[in-house]
Design a protein around this motif. Structure first.
Motif, PDB file in Angstrom:
ATOM      1  N   THR A 157       0.970  -1.233   0.055  1.00 45.07           N
ATOM      2  CA  THR A 157      -0.037  -0.053   0.050  1.00 45.07           C
ATOM      3  C   THR A 157       0.864   1.156   0.032  1.00 45.07           C
ATOM      4  OG1 THR A 157      -1.644  -1.220   1.187  1.00 45.07           O
ATOM      5  CG2 THR A 157      -1.811   1.336   1.283  1.00 45.07           C
ATOM      6  N   SER A 158       1.792   1.079   0.923  1.00 45.57           N
ATOM      7  CA  SER A 158       2.815   2.571   1.011  1.00 45.57           C
ATOM      8  C   SER A 158       3.502   2.606  -0.409  1.00 45.57           C
ATOM      9  CB  SER A 158       3.893   2.249   2.074  1.00 45.57           C
ATOM     10  OG  SER A 158       4.832   3.337   2.153  1.00 45.57           O
ATOM     11  N   ILE A 159       4.056   1.577  -1.113  1.00 45.03           N
ATOM     12  CA  ILE A 159       4.625   1.838  -2.455  1.00 45.03           C
ATOM     13  C   ILE A 159       3.509   2.316  -3.344  1.00 45.03           C
ATOM     14  CG2 ILE A 159       5.547   0.415  -4.113  1.00 45.03           C
ATOM     15  CD1 ILE A 159       6.832  -1.599  -2.488  1.00 45.03           C
ATOM     16  N   MET A 160       2.493   1.926  -3.503  1.00 44.50           N
ATOM     17  CA  MET A 160       1.479   2.241  -4.470  1.00 44.50           C
ATOM     18  C   MET A 160       1.155   3.768  -4.186  1.00 44.50           C
ATOM     19  SD  MET A 160       1.775  -0.314  -6.216  1.00 44.50           S
ATOM     20  CE  MET A 160       1.009   0.226  -7.706  1.00 44.50           C
ATOM     21  N   ASP A 161       0.924   4.181  -2.831  1.00 42.28           N
ATOM     22  CA  ASP A 161       0.567   5.421  -2.482  1.00 42.28           C
ATOM     23  C   ASP A 161       1.502   6.510  -2.977  1.00 42.28           C
ATOM     24  OD1 ASP A 161      -1.791   4.667  -1.254  1.00 42.28           O
ATOM     25  OD2 ASP A 161      -1.152   4.740   0.984  1.00 42.28           O
ATOM     26  N   ARG A 162       2.552   5.992  -2.983  1.00 42.78           N
ATOM     27  CA  ARG A 162       3.756   6.860  -3.715  1.00 42.78           C
ATOM     28  C   ARG A 162       3.647   7.423  -5.013  1.00 42.78           C
ATOM     29  NH1 ARG A 162       7.347   4.227   0.100  1.00 42.78           N
ATOM     30  NH2 ARG A 162       8.217   2.776  -1.917  1.00 42.78           N
ATOM     31  N   HIS A 163       3.155   6.265  -5.856  1.00 42.34           N
ATOM     32  CA  HIS A 163       2.756   6.404  -7.061  1.00 42.34           C
ATOM     33  C   HIS A 163       1.662   7.376  -7.228  1.00 42.34           C
ATOM     34  CE1 HIS A 163       6.146   3.856  -8.337  1.00 42.34           C
ATOM     35  NE2 HIS A 163       5.675   3.000  -8.018  1.00 42.34           N
ATOM     36  N   ARG A 164       0.587   7.129  -6.459  1.00 45.52           N
ATOM     37  CA  ARG A 164      -0.489   7.897  -6.583  1.00 45.52           C
ATOM     38  C   ARG A 164      -0.342   9.128  -6.287  1.00 45.52           C
ATOM     39  NH1 ARG A 164      -3.027   4.653  -3.472  1.00 45.52           N
ATOM     40  NH2 ARG A 164      -4.211   3.755  -5.107  1.00 45.52           N
ATOM     41  N   GLU A 165       0.601   9.544  -5.131  1.00 42.92           N
ATOM     42  CA  GLU A 165       0.875  10.947  -5.114  1.00 42.92           C
ATOM     43  C   GLU A 165       1.578  11.806  -6.357  1.00 42.92           C
ATOM     44  OE1 GLU A 165       3.287  10.718  -1.584  1.00 42.92           O
ATOM     45  OE2 GLU A 165       1.635  10.179  -0.143  1.00 42.92           O
ATOM     46  N   SER A 166       2.255  10.926  -6.960  1.00 45.24           N
ATOM     47  CA  SER A 166       3.049  11.229  -8.158  1.00 45.24           C
ATOM     48  C   SER A 166       2.080  11.620  -9.172  1.00 45.24           C
ATOM     49  CB  SER A 166       4.226  10.242  -8.679  1.00 45.24           C
ATOM     50  OG  SER A 166       5.142   9.917  -7.562  1.00 45.24           O
ATOM     51  N   LEU A 167       1.145  10.605  -9.347  1.00 41.65           N
ATOM     52  CA  LEU A 167       0.129  11.072 -10.412  1.00 41.65           C
ATOM     53  C   LEU A 167      -0.748  12.261 -10.287  1.00 41.65           C
ATOM     54  CD1 LEU A 167      -1.373   7.316 -10.972  1.00 41.65           C
ATOM     55  CD2 LEU A 167      -0.118   8.808 -12.711  1.00 41.65           C
ATOM     56  N   ALA A 168      -0.720  12.581  -9.121  1.00 44.69           N
ATOM     57  CA  ALA A 168      -1.220  13.709  -8.446  1.00 44.69           C
ATOM     58  C   ALA A 168      -0.666  15.205  -9.118  1.00 44.69           C
ATOM     59  CB  ALA A 168      -1.618  14.095  -7.135  1.00 44.69           C
ATOM     60  N   THR A 169       0.653  14.923  -9.183  1.00 40.83           N
ATOM     61  CA  THR A 169       1.273  16.100  -9.809  1.00 40.83           C
ATOM     62  C   THR A 169       2.164  16.059 -11.218  1.00 40.83           C
ATOM     63  OG1 THR A 169       3.072  15.474  -8.474  1.00 40.83           O
ATOM     64  CG2 THR A 169       1.819  16.944  -7.201  1.00 40.83           C
ATOM     65  N   THR A 170       2.135  14.773 -11.517  1.00 38.16           N
ATOM     66  CA  THR A 170       2.991  14.747 -12.752  1.00 38.16           C
ATOM     67  C   THR A 170       2.042  13.781 -13.716  1.00 38.16           C
ATOM     68  OG1 THR A 170       4.829  14.200 -11.375  1.00 38.16           O
ATOM     69  CG2 THR A 170       5.159  13.416 -13.676  1.00 38.16           C
ATOM     70  N   MET A 171       2.332  13.904 -15.088  1.00 40.06           N
ATOM     71  CA  MET A 171       1.700  13.352 -15.945  1.00 40.06           C
ATOM     72  C   MET A 171       2.047  11.810 -16.068  1.00 40.06           C
ATOM     73  SD  MET A 171       0.356  15.584 -18.308  1.00 40.06           S
ATOM     74  CE  MET A 171       0.291  14.625 -19.790  1.00 40.06           C
ATOM     75  N   SER A 172       0.904  11.133 -16.283  1.00 41.42           N
ATOM     76  CA  SER A 172       0.752   9.657 -15.975  1.00 41.42           C
ATOM     77  C   SER A 172       1.922   9.077 -16.956  1.00 41.42           C
ATOM     78  CB  SER A 172      -0.863   9.114 -16.405  1.00 41.42           C
ATOM     79  OG  SER A 172      -1.077   9.275 -17.931  1.00 41.42           O
ATOM     80  N   ASP A 173       2.202   9.493 -18.378  1.00 41.50           N
ATOM     81  CA  ASP A 173       3.087   9.068 -19.041  1.00 41.50           C
ATOM     82  C   ASP A 173       4.513   8.718 -18.196  1.00 41.50           C
ATOM     83  OD1 ASP A 173       1.385   8.482 -20.968  1.00 41.50           O
ATOM     84  OD2 ASP A 173       1.998  10.088 -22.140  1.00 41.50           O
ATOM     85  N   ASN A 174       4.709   9.664 -17.437  1.00 37.45           N
ATOM     86  CA  ASN A 174       5.911   9.667 -16.568  1.00 37.45           C
ATOM     87  C   ASN A 174       6.229   8.805 -15.480  1.00 37.45           C
ATOM     88  OD1 ASN A 174       7.002  11.664 -18.457  1.00 37.45           O
ATOM     89  ND2 ASN A 174       6.015  13.387 -17.008  1.00 37.45           N
ATOM     90  N   VAL A 175       4.776   8.663 -14.969  1.00 42.92           N
ATOM     91  CA  VAL A 175       4.818   7.459 -13.564  1.00 42.92           C
ATOM     92  C   VAL A 175       4.597   6.119 -14.115  1.00 42.92           C
ATOM     93  CG1 VAL A 175       3.354   7.368 -11.449  1.00 42.92           C
ATOM     94  CG2 VAL A 175       3.995   9.630 -12.680  1.00 42.92           C
ATOM     95  N   VAL A 176       3.911   5.679 -15.266  1.00 37.83           N
ATOM     96  CA  VAL A 176       3.696   4.482 -15.674  1.00 37.83           C
ATOM     97  C   VAL A 176       5.052   3.703 -15.529  1.00 37.83           C
ATOM     98  CG1 VAL A 176       3.043   2.826 -17.483  1.00 37.83           C
ATOM     99  CG2 VAL A 176       1.446   4.839 -16.820  1.00 37.83           C
ATOM    100  N   PRO A 177       6.231   4.095 -16.150  1.00 38.87           N
ATOM    101  CA  PRO A 177       7.306   3.399 -16.049  1.00 38.87           C
ATOM    102  C   PRO A 177       7.670   3.017 -14.868  1.00 38.87           C
ATOM    103  CG  PRO A 177       7.439   5.016 -17.748  1.00 38.87           C
ATOM    104  CD  PRO A 177       6.267   5.352 -16.883  1.00 38.87           C
ATOM    105  N   GLN A 178       7.487   4.093 -13.855  1.00 31.13           N
ATOM    106  CA  GLN A 178       7.899   3.716 -12.238  1.00 31.13           C
ATOM    107  C   GLN A 178       6.998   2.738 -11.760  1.00 31.13           C
ATOM    108  OE1 GLN A 178       7.827   7.687 -10.453  1.00 31.13           O
ATOM    109  NE2 GLN A 178       8.915   8.582 -12.151  1.00 31.13           N
TER     110      GLN A 178
END
Length: 330
Positions: A46-67
């Motif tokens: 949950t903690s790992i995926m929450d970090r990605h969720r926070e990134s999606l709130a401020t960054t384009m999804s195309d940049n977060v998907v590889p992460q």
């Protein structure tokens, strides 16, 4: 003699192999948690995926998907492809990307989660049904790669599974019936040649009728329970869908009765946004009145709803102005 001894050993091995296979086929397979329970989320995942969720709130999804893909691979390597942890991560990734309107990727992740759940929990499991329900919803909403036909097939399986594992009147079973009715109705809408007597509408109506227990059939343990908001919303959605199906069947009397019971009157709501979200239903309510020759009532309702729609459109502008302060005068 050695030949017969070896033959006996081979037969025993074959019998043992068959027995293991038969046990799995006959339901001897034991999932990691009981079939009527849901998996508990692993805090680390949950903690790992929450970090990605926070990134999606401020960054384009195309940049977060590889992460996200990198994290999913790390989790798979550590816990296993079909581990509960990897299934949880795939499901979380799907839900967060669906919220970003990336339904193509969301469906792919949920498809992988469903495949893993079938292996780990089995087809006949509450957790598998939950993931499949999310997958079916994605297939309906994702018009580019999704399929209403696939969604209907999946939802039929879910209704059957939940009816057996939980109860025919369990909230999750009722939710599956509502989703199946909605999918059948959507399929009818997608078929321009389907008429008011279509089997799709009949089946959808049957699903909704099965959701509604008679007053004296309310389970004893729920009789004195406080109303659950989600359940109330789900029941209202079911009644509204029932009204729309009646309208599609050209049963305008029944449709109007259901619309009148379900839709809030224009003067009763504190949230005008509801009229933007339910515009189709209100249009059908007005059309039902007109089909029944009640033109004056239809026109009065149309005018009242239009006033609310105008208020709903103005409201966000007023809120934005209040948030930004008064507009400076030139």
């Amino acid at each position: 003699m050695r030949f017969f001894t070896n033959l006996l050993v081979l037969l025993m091995v074959a019998f043992c192999g068959y027995s293991v296979w038969a046990l799995k086929v006959d339901g001897g397979f034991t999932p990691p948690i009981p079939r009527d329970q849901l998996a508990v989320a692993t805090p680390e995942i949950t903690s790992i995926m929450d970090r990605h969720r926070e990134s999606l709130a401020t960054t384009m999804s195309d940049n977060v998907v590889p992460q996200i893909d990198e994290s999913l691979q790390v989790i798979a390597d550590e816990y296993g492809e079909n581990s509960p942890q990897h299934i949880q991560a795939l499901s979380d990734a799907s839900i967060m990307l669906a919220a970003q309107a990336r339904n193509d990727l969301a469906e792919r992740y949920m498809q992988e989660a469903a495949a893993g759940a079938r292996v780990t929990y089995g087809d006949n499991h509450r957790e598998t049904a939950l993931i499949l329900h999310d997958l079916a919803n994605l297939k309906i909403s994702n018009k580019r790669t999704g399929s209403t036909d696939e969604a209907v097939t999946i939802l039929e399986e879910i209704v059957d599974t939940r009816s057996r594992i939980l109860d025919a009147d369990h909230a999750e079973t009722r939710g599956a019936r509502l989703s199946l009715a909605d999918a059948l109705f959507t399929k009818w809408l997608e078929n321009p040649d389907a008429g008011p007597s279509s089997d799709l509408l009949i089946r959808a109506e049957e699903m909704l009728e099965k959701r509604t227990a008679a007053p004296d059939e309310t389970p004893a343990n729920q009789a004195n329970a406080a109303p659950d908001r989600n359940q109330l919303l789900q029941d209202r959605a079911g009644r509204l869908l029932y009204a729309r199906i009646n309208f599609a069947q050209q049963d305008y009397e029944q449709a109007l009765a259901a619309f009148n019971e379900t839709l809030t009157g224009p003067e009763e709501t504190e949230d005008p946004q509801i009229y933007l979200m339910l515009s189709t239903a209100y249009s059908e309510q007005i059309a039902s009145l007109r089909h029944l020759g009640r033109e004056d009532e239809a026109e009065a309702l149309r005018a009242a709803i239009n006033r609310q729609i105008q208020a709903a459109r103005v409201q966000p502008q007023q809120q934005a102005q209040q948030a930004s302060g008064p507009v400076p005068q030139p």
